[in-house]
Enzyme design. Structure first.
Site, mmCIF file in Angstrom:
data_model
loop_
_atom_site.group_PDB
_atom_site.id
_atom_site.type_symbol
_atom_site.label_atom_id
_atom_site.label_comp_id
_atom_site.label_asym_id
_atom_site.label_seq_id
_atom_site.Cartn_x
_atom_site.Cartn_y
_atom_site.Cartn_z
ATOM 1 N N ASP A 12 70.148 44.103 46.992
ATOM 2 C CA ASP A 12 70.450 45.426 46.452
ATOM 3 C C ASP A 12 69.144 46.196 46.308
ATOM 4 O OD1 ASP A 12 72.949 44.330 46.245
ATOM 5 O OD2 ASP A 12 73.058 44.377 44.060
ATOM 6 N N ASP A 132 86.591 47.720 43.712
ATOM 7 C CA ASP A 132 86.040 47.338 42.417
ATOM 8 C C ASP A 132 87.142 47.525 41.389
ATOM 9 O OD1 ASP A 132 83.672 47.132 43.806
ATOM 10 O OD2 ASP A 132 82.978 49.128 43.228
#
Length: 241
Positions: A12, A132
């Protein structure tokens, strides 16, 4: 049990550096250095795929860390999947041309499901839809807004539109290193024929094994690997025994 179950390290990127956030919130990040070095480290440890995220892109809706991500893609010889700030068909096709193997669409896919079909028609097997979920509802815009649809309903929709995989993140446990919830993963696996990649909350080798047993095709691991809770080799071995 999934014989080809894969443990995928997360790289990330925020401000050109590798970070891990707690529950996706800015300001909670821990920094882990250069993205290319991190990527090479995971490949040396046996990674078969890398999960790349432009975190600034995810928040801003445009690709902020393109240079850092490009450097990783150029430096590695394993498949990569990239998410964060990919909002249009043109963005996605451009990244696939550049050498990314799969694009991960979250907000864009929820707001415009047809984008999945448009990209898949031109580049089959190239779109991962990121779902999500918080309290059993799909959330978008950096986990700030509910989409009014359950993960299972969403997964069925995207399977019909040609999604190659579903990346499922349980926001309730993300980044806390407190363990995983397997029931939502199992529900998704049972509802769709598309591979489910699990993400969020993995803290122990037992979590990895539990997701494998729940039927996931792979798991994305971030904090636990960076913090040394276990090694990539240990995680892969735990599901191959």
């Amino acid at each position: 049990m999934n014989e080809a179950f894969e443990v995928i390290p997360a790289v990330d990127v925020q401000d050109g550096e590798v970070v891990q956030l707690v529950q996706g919130e800015r300001g909670t990040e821990k920094r882990y250095g250069d993205p290319v070095e991190a990527a090479r480290r995971w490949i040396d440890a046996g990674a078969r795929t890398l999960h790349l995220v432009d975190l600034d892109g995810a928040f801003e809706g445009e690709r902020i860390n393109a240079d850092a991500i490009d450097a990783v893609v150029d430096a590695v010889d394993v498949p990569t999947q990239l998410g964060g700030g990919i909002r249009t068909v043109e963005d996605a096709l451009d990244l696939l041309e550049r050498g990314v193997d799969r694009v991960i669409l979250g907000t864009a896919a929820v707001e415009n499901p047809e984008i999945v079909a448009e990209i898949s028609d031109q580049r089959p097997d190239s779109v991962v839809v990121s779902l999500d979920a918080k309290d059993g509802e799909v959330v978008v815009e950096g986990w700030t807004e509910g989409a009014g649809i359950s993960p299972v309903e969403a997964a069925e929709r995207y399977e019909d539109l040609g999604a190659a995989a579903i990346l499922f993140t349980n926001v309730d446990v993300e980044g806390r290193l407190e363990g995983v919830a397997t029931d939502p993963v199992r529900d998704l696996v049972e509802a769709t024929d598309v591979p489910v990649i699990a993400s969020g909350g993995v803290a122990t080798l037992e979590d990895v094994q539990n997701l494998n047993e729940a039927g996931a095709a792979a798991v994305v691991v971030g904090s636990a690997l960076y913090e040394g809770a276990f090694t990539l080799e240990e995680a892969q071995a735990a599901v191959e025994e």
